[in-house]
Scaffold this motif. Structure first.
Motif, PDB file in Angstrom:
ATOM      1  N   ALA A   2      18.144 -10.602  23.580  1.00 29.55           N
ATOM      2  CA  ALA A   2      17.284 -11.731  23.952  1.00 29.55           C
ATOM      3  C   ALA A   2      18.088 -12.838  24.617  1.00 29.55           C
ATOM      4  N   PHE A   3      17.358 -13.778  25.149  1.00 22.77           N
ATOM      5  CA  PHE A   3      17.969 -14.981  25.690  1.00 22.77           C
ATOM      6  C   PHE A   3      18.076 -16.001  24.568  1.00 22.77           C
ATOM      7  N   PRO A  22       6.393 -15.623  30.007  1.00 23.36           N
ATOM      8  CA  PRO A  22       5.167 -14.812  29.992  1.00 23.36           C
ATOM      9  C   PRO A  22       4.731 -14.356  28.606  1.00 23.36           C
ATOM     10  N   VAL A  23       5.579 -14.554  27.585  1.00 26.77           N
ATOM     11  CA  VAL A  23       5.242 -14.060  26.248  1.00 26.77           C
ATOM     12  C   VAL A  23       5.248 -15.142  25.171  1.00 26.77           C
ATOM     13  N   ASP A  24       5.316 -16.394  25.562  1.00 28.19           N
ATOM     14  CA  ASP A  24       5.252 -17.506  24.607  1.00 28.19           C
ATOM     15  C   ASP A  24       6.241 -17.345  23.450  1.00 28.19           C
ATOM     16  N   CYS A  25       7.504 -17.173  23.784  1.00 26.75           N
ATOM     17  CA  CYS A  25       8.508 -16.978  22.734  1.00 26.75           C
ATOM     18  C   CYS A  25       9.327 -18.230  22.436  1.00 26.75           C
ATOM     19  N   PHE A  26       8.984 -19.370  23.037  1.00 26.47           N
ATOM     20  CA  PHE A  26       9.698 -20.614  22.729  1.00 26.47           C
ATOM     21  C   PHE A  26       9.067 -21.292  21.520  1.00 26.47           C
ATOM     22  N   HIS A  27       9.933 -21.888  20.709  1.00 22.08           N
ATOM     23  CA  HIS A  27       9.502 -22.640  19.533  1.00 22.08           C
ATOM     24  C   HIS A  27      10.130 -24.019  19.629  1.00 22.08           C
ATOM     25  N   ILE A  41      11.232 -10.801  25.975  1.00 21.20           N
ATOM     26  CA  ILE A  41      11.219  -9.505  26.672  1.00 21.20           C
ATOM     27  C   ILE A  41      12.371  -9.391  27.669  1.00 21.20           C
ATOM     28  N   ASP A  42      13.317 -10.295  27.579  1.00 21.57           N
ATOM     29  CA  ASP A  42      14.531 -10.256  28.410  1.00 21.57           C
ATOM     30  C   ASP A  42      14.256 -10.330  29.904  1.00 21.57           C
ATOM     31  N   CYS A  43      13.225 -11.060  30.277  1.00 20.54           N
ATOM     32  CA  CYS A  43      12.897 -11.150  31.700  1.00 20.54           C
ATOM     33  C   CYS A  43      13.793 -12.148  32.436  1.00 20.54           C
ATOM     34  N   GLY A  44      14.267 -13.168  31.732  1.00 20.22           N
ATOM     35  CA  GLY A  44      15.180 -14.136  32.331  1.00 20.22           C
ATOM     36  C   GLY A  44      14.559 -15.186  33.220  1.00 20.22           C
ATOM     37  N   VAL A  45      13.235 -15.249  33.304  1.00 22.26           N
ATOM     38  CA  VAL A  45      12.625 -16.246  34.186  1.00 22.26           C
ATOM     39  C   VAL A  45      12.870 -17.674  33.709  1.00 22.26           C
TER      40      VAL A  45
END
Length: 111
Positions: A2-3, A22-27, A41-45
């Motif tokens: 992950a990032f 795109p997956v709302d993984c920030f908290h 999802i390791d997209c890096g955007v």
């Protein structure tokens, strides 16, 4: 892998990265953001969106930032999801160039 959000985010909390995820993984915590490693999802955007360069692929993490892998994983289970960009902290510009900010990381979210 992950990032990971690193120490540079402490006391800045720019959220440009949040709006492109795109997956709302920030908290969101009081003065820092984290990425949920299980949701990423390791997209890096998010990486180029961070104006202070606080996000790294875990595989490319600077050695002095390795503790942030655990910090992101742990706090992602405690802090609420953030899905929209918000204003950075009022004194973010002042803190953007400061190094060694780990001691200022506030881990408790007010209830």
């Amino acid at each position: 892998m992950a990032f990971v959000v690193t120490e540079a985010c402490v006391r800045c909390k720019y959220t440009d990265c949040v709006s492109v995820c795109p997956v709302d993984c920030f908290h969101e915590g009081p003065n820092f953001l984290v990425i949920d490693p299980d949701g990423c999802i390791d997209c890096g955007v998010c990486v180029p969106e961070c104006p202070i360069g606080a996000i790294f692929d875990a595989a490319d993490l600077p050695p002095d930032q390795l503790e942030f892998i655990e910090i992101n994983a742990r706090l992602a289970t405690e802090w609420p999801v953030i899905t929209d960009a918000r204003e950075p902290l009022p004194d973010a510009e002042t803190w953007a160039e400061v190094k060694d900010k780990r001691e200022f990381l506030e881990e408790t979210v007010a209830s």
